[in-house]
Write a protein that holds these residues in place. Structure first.
Motif, PDB file in Angstrom:
ATOM      1  N   GLY A  17      27.808  47.785  49.780  1.00 49.07           N
ATOM      2  CA  GLY A  17      29.198  47.391  49.990  1.00 49.07           C
ATOM      3  C   GLY A  17      29.226  46.295  51.040  1.00 49.07           C
ATOM      4  N   TYR A  18      30.281  46.277  51.838  1.00 44.81           N
ATOM      5  CA  TYR A  18      30.409  45.267  52.897  1.00 44.81           C
ATOM      6  C   TYR A  18      29.764  45.760  54.180  1.00 44.81           C
ATOM      7  CZ  TYR A  18      33.823  42.873  49.984  1.00 44.81           C
ATOM      8  OH  TYR A  18      34.439  42.210  48.964  1.00 44.81           O
ATOM      9  N   PHE A  19      28.844  44.965  54.709  1.00 41.48           N
ATOM     10  CA  PHE A  19      28.162  45.285  55.960  1.00 41.48           C
ATOM     11  C   PHE A  19      28.213  44.083  56.886  1.00 41.48           C
ATOM     12  CE2 PHE A  19      26.472  48.420  53.116  1.00 41.48           C
ATOM     13  CZ  PHE A  19      26.334  49.543  53.920  1.00 41.48           C
ATOM     14  N   LYS A  20      28.203  44.361  58.190  1.00 40.19           N
ATOM     15  CA  LYS A  20      28.219  43.284  59.178  1.00 40.19           C
ATOM     16  C   LYS A  20      26.835  42.657  59.254  1.00 40.19           C
ATOM     17  CE  LYS A  20      32.026  44.798  61.918  1.00 40.19           C
ATOM     18  NZ  LYS A  20      32.654  44.935  63.189  1.00 40.19           N
ATOM     19  N   THR A  21      26.745  41.434  58.746  1.00 37.70           N
ATOM     20  CA  THR A  21      25.512  40.658  58.787  1.00 37.70           C
ATOM     21  C   THR A  21      25.890  39.205  59.076  1.00 37.70           C
ATOM     22  OG1 THR A  21      25.559  40.073  56.439  1.00 37.70           O
ATOM     23  CG2 THR A  21      24.444  42.145  57.016  1.00 37.70           C
ATOM     24  N   GLU A  22      24.911  38.348  59.153  1.00 36.43           N
ATOM     25  CA  GLU A  22      25.192  36.922  59.338  1.00 36.43           C
ATOM     26  C   GLU A  22      25.988  36.362  58.168  1.00 36.43           C
ATOM     27  OE1 GLU A  22      24.807  34.285  61.673  1.00 36.43           O
ATOM     28  OE2 GLU A  22      24.709  36.114  62.862  1.00 36.43           O
ATOM     29  N   ILE A  23      25.741  36.884  56.986  1.00 35.45           N
ATOM     30  CA  ILE A  23      26.441  36.405  55.799  1.00 35.45           C
ATOM     31  C   ILE A  23      27.934  36.699  55.901  1.00 35.45           C
ATOM     32  CG2 ILE A  23      26.723  36.737  53.302  1.00 35.45           C
ATOM     33  CD1 ILE A  23      23.701  37.256  53.178  1.00 35.45           C
ATOM     34  N   THR A  24      28.275  37.853  56.463  1.00 37.83           N
ATOM     35  CA  THR A  24      29.679  38.260  56.524  1.00 37.83           C
ATOM     36  C   THR A  24      30.330  37.973  57.871  1.00 37.83           C
ATOM     37  OG1 THR A  24      29.085  40.512  57.190  1.00 37.83           O
ATOM     38  CG2 THR A  24      29.365  40.082  54.814  1.00 37.83           C
ATOM     39  N   PRO A  69      28.995  48.447  60.330  1.00 34.26           N
ATOM     40  CA  PRO A  69      27.894  47.987  61.176  1.00 34.26           C
ATOM     41  C   PRO A  69      26.598  48.768  60.933  1.00 34.26           C
ATOM     42  CG  PRO A  69      29.351  49.390  62.448  1.00 34.26           C
ATOM     43  CD  PRO A  69      29.958  49.251  61.075  1.00 34.26           C
ATOM     44  N   ASN A  70      26.665  49.849  60.146  1.00 39.75           N
ATOM     45  CA  ASN A  70      25.527  50.736  59.944  1.00 39.75           C
ATOM     46  C   ASN A  70      24.624  50.247  58.808  1.00 39.75           C
ATOM     47  OD1 ASN A  70      23.740  52.837  59.882  1.00 39.75           O
ATOM     48  ND2 ASN A  70      25.218  54.382  59.252  1.00 39.75           N
ATOM     49  N   LEU A  71      23.745  49.311  59.109  1.00 38.52           N
ATOM     50  CA  LEU A  71      22.837  48.759  58.103  1.00 38.52           C
ATOM     51  C   LEU A  71      21.783  49.765  57.659  1.00 38.52           C
ATOM     52  CD1 LEU A  71      22.337  45.143  59.439  1.00 38.52           C
ATOM     53  CD2 LEU A  71      23.643  45.868  57.461  1.00 38.52           C
ATOM     54  N   ARG A  72      21.676  50.839  58.392  1.00 32.66           N
ATOM     55  CA  ARG A  72      20.711  51.881  58.024  1.00 32.66           C
ATOM     56  C   ARG A  72      21.008  52.445  56.629  1.00 32.66           C
ATOM     57  NH1 ARG A  72      16.578  54.884  60.921  1.00 32.66           N
ATOM     58  NH2 ARG A  72      16.060  56.506  59.445  1.00 32.66           N
ATOM     59  N   LEU A  73      22.269  52.444  56.235  1.00 34.76           N
ATOM     60  CA  LEU A  73      22.620  52.920  54.894  1.00 34.76           C
ATOM     61  C   LEU A  73      21.908  52.104  53.819  1.00 34.76           C
ATOM     62  CD1 LEU A  73      26.458  53.424  55.431  1.00 34.76           C
ATOM     63  CD2 LEU A  73      24.696  55.205  55.345  1.00 34.76           C
ATOM     64  N   VAL A  74      21.782  50.816  54.055  1.00 34.62           N
ATOM     65  CA  VAL A  74      21.106  49.932  53.093  1.00 34.62           C
ATOM     66  C   VAL A  74      19.595  50.093  53.199  1.00 34.62           C
ATOM     67  CG1 VAL A  74      20.780  47.546  52.345  1.00 34.62           C
ATOM     68  CG2 VAL A  74      22.996  48.273  53.215  1.00 34.62           C
ATOM     69  N   THR A  75      19.079  50.098  54.425  1.00 33.06           N
ATOM     70  CA  THR A  75      17.621  50.198  54.586  1.00 33.06           C
ATOM     71  C   THR A  75      17.097  51.556  54.127  1.00 33.06           C
ATOM     72  OG1 THR A  75      17.841  50.813  56.925  1.00 33.06           O
ATOM     73  CG2 THR A  75      17.503  48.462  56.408  1.00 33.06           C
ATOM     74  N   ASP A  76      17.912  52.600  54.240  1.00 33.15           N
ATOM     75  CA  ASP A  76      17.502  53.908  53.719  1.00 33.15           C
ATOM     76  C   ASP A  76      17.359  53.861  52.196  1.00 33.15           C
ATOM     77  OD1 ASP A  76      17.386  55.001  56.235  1.00 33.15           O
ATOM     78  OD2 ASP A  76      19.253  56.150  56.052  1.00 33.15           O
ATOM     79  N   CYS A  77      18.277  53.171  51.533  1.00 33.69           N
ATOM     80  CA  CYS A  77      18.171  52.998  50.080  1.00 33.69           C
ATOM     81  C   CYS A  77      16.913  52.226  49.724  1.00 33.69           C
ATOM     82  CB  CYS A  77      19.395  52.267  49.533  1.00 33.69           C
ATOM     83  SG  CYS A  77      20.908  53.209  49.543  1.00 33.69           S
ATOM     84  N   MET A  78      16.633  51.182  50.481  1.00 27.35           N
ATOM     85  CA  MET A  78      15.441  50.371  50.231  1.00 27.35           C
ATOM     86  C   MET A  78      14.177  51.207  50.419  1.00 27.35           C
ATOM     87  SD  MET A  78      16.753  46.972  52.228  1.00 27.35           S
ATOM     88  CE  MET A  78      15.349  45.940  51.955  1.00 27.35           C
ATOM     89  N   GLU A  79      14.163  51.983  51.499  1.00 35.00           N
ATOM     90  CA  GLU A  79      12.997  52.826  51.774  1.00 35.00           C
ATOM     91  C   GLU A  79      12.783  53.835  50.641  1.00 35.00           C
ATOM     92  OE1 GLU A  79      11.240  55.795  55.213  1.00 35.00           O
ATOM     93  OE2 GLU A  79      13.389  55.364  55.184  1.00 35.00           O
TER      94      GLU A  79
END
Length: 115
Positions: A17-24, A69-79
């Motif tokens: 979904g929407y996450f706080k990154t440089e892109i956003t 701000p919780n990018l861990r949700l994405v990295t957990d999926c990747m892992e």
């Protein structure tokens, strides 16, 4: 994904979904939007009008409030996709991806356009 299956390659799709990154980041989004706007022909700018720019910039600011701000949700999926013996075909990271985008993908296009 399906084309690679015959070669023994399993592909998992991660749909965040929407996450706080440089892109956003609001600064980057505004900068790129205004840069594109400046390059448009005057005729096109007149068709859209000055109010379009103001509304678009306001929409970008609203988008920031929805970014997690919780990018861990994405990295957990990747892992999980990389290390699991049986990875899922699709991963949805973030509440907005699970509660908004997945259900909308099953609706008719005309209805999602209205939403």
């Amino acid at each position: 994904r399906i084309e690679l299956r015959r070669f023994g390659v399993k592909v998992s799709v991660i749909e965040p979904g929407y996450f706080k990154t440089e892109i956003t980041s609001l600064e980057n989004l505004e900068k790129h939007f205004l840069s594109i706007w400046k390059k448009l022909p005057e005729e096109t700018k007149e068709i859209y009008g000055d109010n379009y720019v103001k509304q678009s910039l306001m929409s970008l600011k609203k988008l920031q409030k929805r970014c997690s701000p919780n990018l861990r949700l994405v990295t957990d999926c990747m892992e999980h996709a990389l290390t699991s013996r049986y990875p899922r075909t699709r991963y949805s990271a973030g509440w907005d991806a699970k509660l908004l985008y997945i259900p909308m993908s099953y609706l008719p296009s005309a209805l999602t356009d209205l939403l």
